[in-house]
Enzyme design. Structure first.
Site, PDB file in Angstrom:
ATOM      1  N   GLY A  14       0.760  -0.988   0.428  1.00  0.00           N
ATOM      2  CA  GLY A  14      -0.446  -0.377  -0.045  1.00  0.00           C
ATOM      3  C   GLY A  14       0.916   0.851   0.245  1.00  0.00           C
ATOM      4  N   ASP A  60       8.585  -5.979  14.327  1.00  0.00           N
ATOM      5  CA  ASP A  60       7.116  -6.046  14.056  1.00  0.00           C
ATOM      6  C   ASP A  60       7.276  -4.551  15.215  1.00  0.00           C
ATOM      7  OD1 ASP A  60       4.664  -5.422  15.739  1.00  0.00           O
ATOM      8  OD2 ASP A  60       4.411  -7.975  15.144  1.00  0.00           O
ATOM      9  N   ASN A  87       4.624   4.243   8.727  1.00  0.00           N
ATOM     10  CA  ASN A  87       3.473   4.231   8.519  1.00  0.00           C
ATOM     11  C   ASN A  87       2.925   3.388   8.336  1.00  0.00           C
ATOM     12  OD1 ASN A  87       1.566   3.359   5.367  1.00  0.00           O
ATOM     13  ND2 ASN A  87       3.223   2.177   5.534  1.00  0.00           N
ATOM     14  N   TYR A 153      -9.846   2.357  16.316  1.00  0.00           N
ATOM     15  CA  TYR A 153      -9.035   2.295  15.353  1.00  0.00           C
ATOM     16  C   TYR A 153      -9.153   4.721  14.733  1.00  0.00           C
ATOM     17  CZ  TYR A 153      -6.690   4.146  11.171  1.00  0.00           C
ATOM     18  OH  TYR A 153      -6.190   4.306   9.424  1.00  0.00           O
ATOM     19  N   LYS A 157      -5.365   6.883  15.454  1.00  0.00           N
ATOM     20  CA  LYS A 157      -5.920   8.416  14.555  1.00  0.00           C
ATOM     21  C   LYS A 157      -5.010   9.443  14.845  1.00  0.00           C
ATOM     22  CE  LYS A 157      -3.601   5.309  11.042  1.00  0.00           C
ATOM     23  NZ  LYS A 157      -2.388   5.319  10.599  1.00  0.00           N
ATOM     24  N   GLY A 184      -7.964   9.859   2.992  1.00  0.00           N
ATOM     25  CA  GLY A 184      -8.986   9.256   2.890  1.00  0.00           C
ATOM     26  C   GLY A 184      -9.417   8.171   2.624  1.00  0.00           C
ATOM     27  N   THR A 188      -5.581  -0.343  -0.338  1.00  0.00           N
ATOM     28  CA  THR A 188      -4.795  -0.980  -0.489  1.00  0.00           C
ATOM     29  C   THR A 188      -5.119  -2.121   0.242  1.00  0.00           C
ATOM     30  OG1 THR A 188      -4.214  -0.391   1.739  1.00  0.00           O
ATOM     31  CG2 THR A 188      -2.899   0.885   0.352  1.00  0.00           C
TER      32      THR A 188
END
Ligand code: NDP
Ligand code: 8X3
Length: 253
Positions: A14, A60, A87, A153, A157, A184, A188
């Protein structure tokens, strides 16, 4: 960005993979992280052939000891990281806050918040010492406002926004820059992971709308990274033309 050293977490897919390709095309040397070692190796083969140096650093981001070991293993020029792209991230499920699985949410919180923070804590001191560096965090439109089933989630963020803003404050008397890129909808593997591996359901989600892909976001990341040294792009909200907010988009039926 020729010969700059760019460290990308979650480079195996992605947006991270798009960034790896874009920065390689612009002549940057790359440190590529992810857990999928096979994908890291094939990306290394592909991008090295373009004449840039590529180092793979599989770990990880939730495993602080593995991260420390990997970062401490960097030698020579690889220690002088110019750009850190935080990322690596994910979401699992679309559950209500009072119904979801706490173990899955641990994975999401540990990756999106604690992994990003640990990377920052390990890499930024060297940047401060060298008086040079750019930290680019991949936040999300999800950090702007909560949406149904996105509670945890969205919280991670929102945390990426706070961590980006806080770091920018802490670095205000240095030449370092901090950017929070907030995409937005991007097609991916993200939605496949969100739907716990249900590729058919993920494909359905993107039907009827021309969404972004990893390369579109990589262009924005590169734009921020390559701005003149006195220009700090603090935040970018980037979404498909037919998306207006985290919950409002137009899909042709
Ligand atoms: P993908 O699922 O395609 O890529 C996620 C990447 O993160 C993979 O390379 C994966 O690699 C890596 N990753 C996941 N967990 C870990 C971990 N514990 N340690 C190291 N690497 C890890 O999704 P995207 O490219 O879409 O997601 C990238 C970022 O963009 C995420 O932070 C996501 O929240 C954010 N984002 C995505 C949007 C979207 O609509 N797709 C929109 C807004 C933001 P591996 O499996 O090899 O470890
Ligand atoms: C991913 C964007 O809106 O699907 O960060 O949660 S969204």
């Amino acid at each position: 960005m020729k010969n700059k050293i760019v460290f990308i977490t979650g480079a195996t897919s992605g947006i991270g993979e798009g960034c790896a390709r874009k920065f390689a095309a612009m002549g940057s040397d790359l440190i590529l992280n992810g857990r999928n070692t096979e994908k890291l190796e094939s990306l290394k083969q592909e991008l090295s052939a373009q004449g840039v140096d590529v180092l793979t650093l599989p770990f990880d981001v939730r495993d602080r000891n593995a991260m420390r070991k990997a970062v401490e293993s960097l030698s020579g020029k690889w220690k002088n990281i110019d750009v850190l792209i935080n990322n690596a991230g994910l979401v699992i499920g679309l559950d209500k806050e009072f119904e979801g699985n706490l173990d899955e949410w641990d994975i999401v919180i540990d990756t999106n918040i604690k992994g990003l923070l640990a990377m920052t804590r390990m890499i930024v001191p060297g940047m401060v010492e060298r008086k040079c560096g750019h930290i680019i965090n991949i936040g999300s439109i999800a950090g702007e406002a909560a949406y149904p089933g996105g509670s945890v989630y969205c919280a991670t963020k929102a945390a990426v926004k706070a961590l980006s803003d806080g770091l920018r404050i802490d670095l205000v008397d240095t030449p370092l820059r901090v950017t929070n890129i907030k995409p937005g909808m991007v097609e991916t593997n993200f939605t496949v992971v969100r739907y716990r591996g249900d590729k058919k359901r993920a494909d359905e989600f993107y039907k009827g709308i021309h969404v972004l892909n990893g390369d579109d976001v990589a262009e924005v990341v590169y734009f921020a990274a390559s701005a003149p040294a006195h220009v700090q792009i603090a935040e970018v909200l980037v979404m498909p033309t037919n998306q207006a907010t985290g919950t409002i988009s137009y899909k042709k039926s």
